[in-house]
Write an enzyme that holds these catalytic residues in place. Structure first.
Site, mmCIF file in Angstrom:
data_model
loop_
_atom_site.group_PDB
_atom_site.id
_atom_site.type_symbol
_atom_site.label_atom_id
_atom_site.label_comp_id
_atom_site.label_asym_id
_atom_site.label_seq_id
_atom_site.Cartn_x
_atom_site.Cartn_y
_atom_site.Cartn_z
ATOM 1 C CE LYS A 286 -3.910 -1.857 2.676
ATOM 2 N NZ LYS A 286 -4.968 -1.678 1.656
ATOM 3 N NE ARG A 366 -10.778 -9.764 -2.080
ATOM 4 C CZ ARG A 366 -11.108 -8.832 -2.972
ATOM 5 N NH1 ARG A 366 -11.438 -9.173 -4.210
ATOM 6 N NH2 ARG A 366 -11.106 -7.554 -2.625
#
Ligand code: BES
Ligand code: MN
Ligand code: ZN
Length: 511
Positions: A286, A366
């Site tokens: 990120k 996920r």
């Protein structure tokens, strides 16, 4: 954790001796137009309190807007040292949820002013003095009590020592007492979740999160297990492990069990939480801006742990299992790489696990949830609910106002909507569907972990759907709402604790 004591009072309000008495005022003007001035009504029948507030309410300076306050010192004719009037906005629009916020506003007014006890007078108007309002008032007091500055070395003790809810007039005392006790449990459980979310990544590793969950479970009488690397391998949790493999911190597979006496059949509810204690993005790292916020990436897991605390104490007649998948998502020489293919946990040992092509290592939530959902089903869950700070896309879709809800089962989601009416939390249902599922098909394996830029929250949800399969399932994407960006009169900046109350009520709807 907060040690705020709580009390109920059925005594006449004017006679209560306290540092701060808070009463609510609403605007009862129903006419519209330029000449329709606010018409202020104090929501307390007590004539002495009415008299004490009359002058300020008559000035027109104070409009009783939602959570607007005015303070009177040494009010004449009443025993309290201070009278705080908290605005309710339009009475016609007021609900138990407005009572929650008003109680929080009173508490947050008191805290920085060195006021250590707060009495809130429950509104006297019909519909705002029922069990729901009583419960909401206590919850709001706890929500307001929480502050995030736990690591400030010169932190001042601003805790409220005693919160009293004053219920005047005719009341079903047993019902009020039950609702009051319930509100305290729910408020404390929400704050427990918030305290976990608030912890920085270096203080709350997956292992520590497991310990904190276990300590809580021990305290309230839940069954618990906390597993790590070995168990992940044994269960073939290839998706969960792939996230954890880049960090020297071992993962934690946290299982909490609530098994009420005498409940041997009926549904088993599976609560699955994303517990990424820090999300750097991994090799798909990120940008630095705001990355510190990613300590909150276990807010879904914390919501499940907080809800389990409330469940253990409120004892609904339904079995519940929580599975929290905790890991740190780090870049390193052992981290997974884009292009890697991982094999998720098989639903039964004889079946193959689904294969996942990793496109972006930052879509890690996920992956851990995939194995968490499968494990919950393997443990016997008949209905699933998961919560996760899953996508930035959910904030693009819904802002910081609503959290996202997804479901493969209208009946389960209807129950969730009924839970929302009680909790006052805001969730908005968004679509799943084949067209989204098509976008996460992979050229090399069964599915891939991202499917392009558009509709990111639905794509992530559709990824989870692959593992929930036909088990009735609800997915909650709380990435936009788990952190309060700007403080409000009734809640501090920091972790919101969203999900705890709604998940609890959803569970209770199955008892
Ligand atoms: N934990 C983040 C979700 C997130 C992102 C929360 C930004 C708050 C702000 C999650 O693991 C993530 O990184 N999601 C990616 C998915 C993408 C790579 C498909 C995202 O939303 O950018
Ligand atoms: Mn991520
Ligand atoms: Zn994440």
């Amino acid at each position: 954790m907060s040690t705020m004591r709580t009390e109920l009072s059925f005594a006449p309000i004017a006679g209560i001796q306290t540092e701060l008495l808070a009463v609510l005022a609403a605007d009862t003007q129903t006419a519209k137009g330029p000449d329709a001035k606010p018409q202020l009504t104090l929501l307390t029948a007590d004539p002495a309190v009415q008299a004490a507030a009359a002058t300020v309410l008559g000035t027109g300076e104070y409009k009783a807007g939602a959570n607007e306050i005015v303070l009177l010192h040494a009010p004449a004719g009443i025993a309290a040292k201070r009278l705080l009037i908290v605005g309710f906005g339009k009475l016609a629009k007021a609900t138990a949820h407005s009572v929650r916020d008003a109680a929080g506003t009173a508490v947050r007014f008191a805290k920085p002013r060195g006021i250590r006890e707060v009495v809130v007078a429950l509104p006297s108007s019909d519909g705002l003095r029922d069990a729901a309002a009583v419960r909401a008032a206590v919850e709001g007091a706890f929500v307001g009590e929480f502050d995030a500055d736990t690591y400030r070395s010169d932190r001042k003790d601003q805790r409220i020592q005693l919160f009293t809810l004053a219920v005047a007039g005719e009341a079903d005392r047993a019902a009020v007492e039950a609702a009051f006790a319930e509100g305290a449990i729910v408020g404390e459980s929400q704050n427990f979740a918030r305290s976990l979310v608030n912890e920085p990544g270096n203080k709350l590793t997956p292992t520590i999160l497991g310990q904190r969950a276990a300590m809580m479970a021990q305290e309230v009488g839940l069954g618990w297990e906390v597993h790590s690397t070995e168990k992940l391998h044994e269960l073939k949790m290839g998706a969960f492990w792939s996230v954890s493999q880049g960090s020297p911190e071992p993962p934690a597979l946290i299982v909490l069990r609530y098994e009420p006496d005498g409940v041997k059949d009926g549904p088993v509810l599976g609560l699955v939480g994303k517990g990424i204690t820090f999300d750097t993005g991994g090799i798909s790292i990120k940008p630095a801006d705001n990355m510190e916020r990613m300590k909150y990436d276990m807010a879904g897991g914390a919501a499940m742990i907080g809800a389990m605390r409330a469940i253990a104490l409120l004892k609904p007649k339904v079995r519940v299992i929580a599975v929290v998948c905790a890991a740190e998502n780090m870049p390193s020489g052992t981290a997974q790489k884009p292009g890697d293919v991982q094999t998720a946990m098989p639903i039964t040992p004889d079946k193959p696990g689904k294969t996942i092509e990793i496109i972006n290592t930052d879509a890690e939530g996920r992956l851990v949830l995939a194995d968490g959902l499968t494990y919950a089903r393997q443990l016997g869950a008949t209905h699933l609910i998961d919560a996760a700070t899953l996508t930035g896309a959910i904030s693009v879709a819904l802002g910081k106002i609503n959290a996202g809800g997804f479901s493969n089962d209208d009946a389960a989601y209807r129950k969730f909507e009924e839970a929302l009416a009680i909790s006052g939390e805001k969730f908005w249902r968004l679509p799943l569907g084949e067209a989204y599922a098509d976008l996460i098909k992979s050229d090399i394996s069964d599915i891939k972990n991202t499917g392009g830029r558009w509709g990111g929250a639905s794509l992530a949800a559709e990824f989870l759907h692959v593992f929930a399969e036909d088990t009735p399932w609800i997915h909650l994407d709380i990435a936009g709402t788990a952190w309060v960006e700007d403080s409000r009169p009734f809640i501090a900046k920091g972790p919101s604790g969203i999900g705890v109350r709604s998940i609890l009520e959803w569970v209770r709807s199955y008892q």
